[in-house]
Scaffold this motif. Structure first.
Motif, PDB file in Angstrom:
ATOM      1  N   MET A 252       9.886  48.809  34.825  1.00  8.63           N
ATOM      2  CA  MET A 252       9.089  47.960  35.558  1.00  8.63           C
ATOM      3  C   MET A 252       8.817  46.749  34.907  1.00  8.63           C
ATOM      4  SD  MET A 252       5.430  48.339  37.406  1.00  8.63           S
ATOM      5  CE  MET A 252       4.608  48.514  35.837  1.00  8.63           C
ATOM      6  N   TYR A 253       9.067  45.599  35.615  1.00 10.38           N
ATOM      7  CA  TYR A 253       8.810  44.266  34.826  1.00 10.38           C
ATOM      8  C   TYR A 253       7.162  44.262  34.691  1.00 10.38           C
ATOM      9  CZ  TYR A 253       8.755  39.367  33.317  1.00 10.38           C
ATOM     10  OH  TYR A 253       8.748  37.938  32.731  1.00 10.38           O
ATOM     11  N   SER A 254       6.477  43.846  33.356  1.00  9.90           N
ATOM     12  CA  SER A 254       5.071  43.590  33.368  1.00  9.90           C
ATOM     13  C   SER A 254       4.816  42.586  32.372  1.00  9.90           C
ATOM     14  CB  SER A 254       4.542  44.764  33.281  1.00  9.90           C
ATOM     15  OG  SER A 254       3.021  44.790  33.370  1.00  9.90           O
ATOM     16  N   ILE A 255       3.853  41.994  32.429  1.00 13.37           N
ATOM     17  CA  ILE A 255       3.516  40.835  31.722  1.00 13.37           C
ATOM     18  C   ILE A 255       1.943  40.983  31.455  1.00 13.37           C
ATOM     19  CG2 ILE A 255       3.461  39.325  33.219  1.00 13.37           C
ATOM     20  CD1 ILE A 255       4.606  37.035  31.202  1.00 13.37           C
ATOM     21  N   VAL A 256       1.639  40.644  30.124  1.00 10.52           N
ATOM     22  CA  VAL A 256       0.458  40.645  29.768  1.00 10.52           C
ATOM     23  C   VAL A 256       0.199  38.931  29.499  1.00 10.52           C
ATOM     24  CG1 VAL A 256      -1.877  40.930  28.265  1.00 10.52           C
ATOM     25  CG2 VAL A 256      -0.199  42.610  28.994  1.00 10.52           C
ATOM     26  N   VAL A 257      -0.755  38.214  29.924  1.00  9.33           N
ATOM     27  CA  VAL A 257      -0.697  36.867  30.009  1.00  9.33           C
ATOM     28  C   VAL A 257      -1.840  36.259  28.839  1.00  9.33           C
ATOM     29  CG1 VAL A 257      -1.506  34.552  31.211  1.00  9.33           C
ATOM     30  CG2 VAL A 257      -0.230  36.496  32.274  1.00  9.33           C
ATOM     31  N   THR A 258      -1.341  35.794  27.746  1.00  8.66           N
ATOM     32  CA  THR A 258      -2.023  35.538  26.736  1.00  8.66           C
ATOM     33  C   THR A 258      -2.266  34.064  26.398  1.00  8.66           C
ATOM     34  OG1 THR A 258      -0.378  35.823  25.034  1.00  8.66           O
ATOM     35  CG2 THR A 258      -1.553  37.690  25.257  1.00  8.66           C
ATOM     36  N   ASP A 259      -1.381  33.311  27.022  1.00  6.93           N
ATOM     37  CA  ASP A 259      -1.671  31.775  26.949  1.00  6.93           C
ATOM     38  C   ASP A 259      -1.565  30.960  28.335  1.00  6.93           C
ATOM     39  OD1 ASP A 259       1.141  31.692  27.568  1.00  6.93           O
ATOM     40  OD2 ASP A 259       1.729  30.736  25.957  1.00  6.93           O
ATOM     41  N   SER A 260      -1.787  29.809  28.144  1.00 10.78           N
ATOM     42  CA  SER A 260      -1.852  29.242  29.498  1.00 10.78           C
ATOM     43  C   SER A 260      -0.342  29.020  29.907  1.00 10.78           C
ATOM     44  CB  SER A 260      -2.376  27.613  29.106  1.00 10.78           C
ATOM     45  OG  SER A 260      -3.768  27.567  28.886  1.00 10.78           O
ATOM     46  N   PRO A 261      -0.129  29.265  31.314  1.00 11.47           N
ATOM     47  CA  PRO A 261       1.075  29.449  32.003  1.00 11.47           C
ATOM     48  C   PRO A 261       1.464  27.915  31.931  1.00 11.47           C
ATOM     49  CG  PRO A 261      -0.407  30.738  32.953  1.00 11.47           C
ATOM     50  CD  PRO A 261      -1.308  30.154  32.097  1.00 11.47           C
ATOM     51  N   ILE A 262       2.924  27.856  31.921  1.00 16.63           N
ATOM     52  CA  ILE A 262       3.564  26.551  32.221  1.00 16.63           C
ATOM     53  C   ILE A 262       4.374  26.719  33.241  1.00 16.63           C
ATOM     54  CG2 ILE A 262       5.413  24.987  31.457  1.00 16.63           C
ATOM     55  CD1 ILE A 262       4.581  25.925  28.392  1.00 16.63           C
TER      56      ILE A 262
ATOM     57  N   ILE B 296      13.063  37.386  37.604  1.00 19.69           N
ATOM     58  CA  ILE B 296      12.565  37.314  39.279  1.00 19.69           C
ATOM     59  C   ILE B 296      12.911  38.458  39.998  1.00 19.69           C
ATOM     60  CG2 ILE B 296      13.118  36.028  41.302  1.00 19.69           C
ATOM     61  CD1 ILE B 296      13.088  33.406  39.299  1.00 19.69           C
ATOM     62  N   ALA B 297      14.071  38.864  39.742  1.00 19.05           N
ATOM     63  CA  ALA B 297      14.433  40.357  40.422  1.00 19.05           C
ATOM     64  C   ALA B 297      13.572  41.430  40.067  1.00 19.05           C
ATOM     65  CB  ALA B 297      16.110  40.475  40.123  1.00 19.05           C
ATOM     66  N   GLU B 298      13.336  41.622  38.934  1.00 17.27           N
ATOM     67  CA  GLU B 298      12.622  42.608  38.571  1.00 17.27           C
ATOM     68  C   GLU B 298      10.881  42.542  38.985  1.00 17.27           C
ATOM     69  OE1 GLU B 298      12.752  44.323  34.577  1.00 17.27           O
ATOM     70  OE2 GLU B 298      14.119  43.205  34.283  1.00 17.27           O
ATOM     71  N   ILE B 299      10.502  41.306  39.111  1.00 14.04           N
ATOM     72  CA  ILE B 299       9.102  41.126  39.737  1.00 14.04           C
ATOM     73  C   ILE B 299       9.328  41.563  41.129  1.00 14.04           C
ATOM     74  CG2 ILE B 299       7.474  39.473  40.116  1.00 14.04           C
ATOM     75  CD1 ILE B 299       8.225  38.073  37.679  1.00 14.04           C
ATOM     76  N   TYR B 300      10.189  40.923  41.924  1.00  6.79           N
ATOM     77  CA  TYR B 300      10.196  41.210  43.334  1.00  6.79           C
ATOM     78  C   TYR B 300      10.630  42.732  43.651  1.00  6.79           C
ATOM     79  CZ  TYR B 300      11.480  40.318  48.089  1.00  6.79           C
ATOM     80  OH  TYR B 300      11.549  40.244  49.619  1.00  6.79           O
TER      81      TYR B 300
ATOM     82  N   GLU C  25      22.421  38.886  44.190  1.00 10.28           N
ATOM     83  CA  GLU C  25      21.934  38.307  45.481  1.00 10.28           C
ATOM     84  C   GLU C  25      21.030  37.255  45.157  1.00 10.28           C
ATOM     85  OE1 GLU C  25      20.375  37.493  49.335  1.00 10.28           O
ATOM     86  OE2 GLU C  25      22.381  38.300  48.514  1.00 10.28           O
ATOM     87  N   TRP C  26      20.084  37.418  44.106  1.00 13.77           N
ATOM     88  CA  TRP C  26      18.937  36.233  43.736  1.00 13.77           C
ATOM     89  C   TRP C  26      19.826  34.991  43.240  1.00 13.77           C
ATOM     90  CZ3 TRP C  26      14.428  35.327  44.847  1.00 13.77           C
ATOM     91  CH2 TRP C  26      13.494  36.419  45.356  1.00 13.77           C
TER      92      TRP C  26
ATOM     93  N   ILE D  75       5.666  33.322  47.290  1.00 14.78           N
ATOM     94  CA  ILE D  75       5.219  33.224  45.715  1.00 14.78           C
ATOM     95  C   ILE D  75       4.824  34.821  45.431  1.00 14.78           C
ATOM     96  CG2 ILE D  75       3.043  32.829  44.431  1.00 14.78           C
ATOM     97  CD1 ILE D  75       2.514  30.558  46.374  1.00 14.78           C
ATOM     98  N   TYR D  76       5.325  35.080  44.158  1.00 14.95           N
ATOM     99  CA  TYR D  76       5.154  36.399  43.841  1.00 14.95           C
ATOM    100  C   TYR D  76       4.799  36.493  42.067  1.00 14.95           C
ATOM    101  CZ  TYR D  76       7.130  38.528  47.896  1.00 14.95           C
ATOM    102  OH  TYR D  76       7.452  38.741  49.336  1.00 14.95           O
ATOM    103  N   LEU D  77       3.713  37.401  41.921  1.00 14.00           N
ATOM    104  CA  LEU D  77       3.508  37.499  40.394  1.00 14.00           C
ATOM    105  C   LEU D  77       3.766  38.819  39.609  1.00 14.00           C
ATOM    106  CD1 LEU D  77      -0.098  35.730  40.751  1.00 14.00           C
ATOM    107  CD2 LEU D  77       2.075  34.630  40.198  1.00 14.00           C
ATOM    108  N   ALA D  78       4.097  38.675  38.430  1.00 15.00           N
ATOM    109  CA  ALA D  78       4.415  39.801  37.760  1.00 15.00           C
ATOM    110  C   ALA D  78       3.243  40.659  37.796  1.00 15.00           C
ATOM    111  CB  ALA D  78       4.815  39.369  36.468  1.00 15.00           C
ATOM    112  N   PRO D  79       3.276  42.165  37.802  1.00 22.04           N
ATOM    113  CA  PRO D  79       2.052  42.937  37.582  1.00 22.04           C
ATOM    114  C   PRO D  79       1.770  42.556  36.195  1.00 22.04           C
ATOM    115  CG  PRO D  79       4.323  44.267  38.302  1.00 22.04           C
ATOM    116  CD  PRO D  79       4.678  42.839  38.141  1.00 22.04           C
ATOM    117  N   GLY D  80       0.184  42.596  36.272  1.00 21.16           N
ATOM    118  CA  GLY D  80      -0.268  42.049  35.000  1.00 21.16           C
ATOM    119  C   GLY D  80      -0.841  40.680  34.962  1.00 21.16           C
TER     120      GLY D  80
END
Length: 173
Positions: free
Chosen positions: A1-11, A23-27, A47-48, A94-99
């Motif tokens: 599973m694709y997961s992320i911990v956000v530690t800096d300001s997203p761009i 993107i495929a993993e998040i979706y 497909e993506w 709009i979809y966001l990664a878990p975390g």
């Protein structure tokens, strides 16, 4: 599973083909574990790539939010309908990664998406949101950005043994 911990300001920036695996993993997470999308099988990276190309060919935005070099979320628009009279109306996703939820990334993506839509000559943006009765984050995000409730479709999706309504929200640019 694709997961992320956000530690800096997203761009937020235009998506590129190298983002498609993330993107495929998040979706896939949402397809397999939630009711927020009505797809039953996760689209693969090929497909993506097809979807990404279609969005680009339509002259519509496809964006990612990156944090620490990883995709924290993505947003794009597709034509609302294929008939020519609808050419200035799109549906957003709009979809966001878990975390990565609850940190303002969805708002950054939606703001940038609306700006890019306006630059592309889009007049109306439609959000079709599954109403699961448990997650008010997506409707709240859209309403904070000026979307208004435009309708409800009752029992139009069936997933995980349950009928689901959709809410339609709309924003004029």
């Amino acid at each position: 599973m694709y997961s992320i911990v956000v530690t800096d300001s997203p761009i937020v920036k235009p998506a590129r083909p190298e983002h498609l695996a993330a993107i495929a993993e998040i979706y896939a997470y949402y397809v397999e574990n939630s009711l927020v999308t009505f797809e039953l099988t996760s689209p693969n990276e090929a497909e993506w790539a097809r979807r990404f190309a279609n969005v680009g060919e339509a002259g519509l935005p496809f964006l990612v939010a990156e944090s620490d070099g990883k995709v924290a979320g993505y947003a794009y628009c597709t034509p609302w309908k294929t008939r020519p009279a609808y050419r200035q109306t799109v549906e957003n996703s709009i979809y966001l990664a878990p975390g990565a939820t609850g940190q303002g990334i969805g708002g950054l993506l939606l703001d940038a998406l609306l700006e890019a839509c306006a630059a592309a000559g889009i007049r109306e943006v439609i959000a079709v949101i599954a109403d699961t009765g448990t997650n008010g984050a997506s409707p709240a995000l859209h309403r904070r950005r000026g979307f208004v409730d435009s309708g409800r479709l009752v029992n139009v999706g069936f997933k995980h043994g349950r009928w689901i309504d959709t809410m339609l929200l709309q924003r004029t640019l």
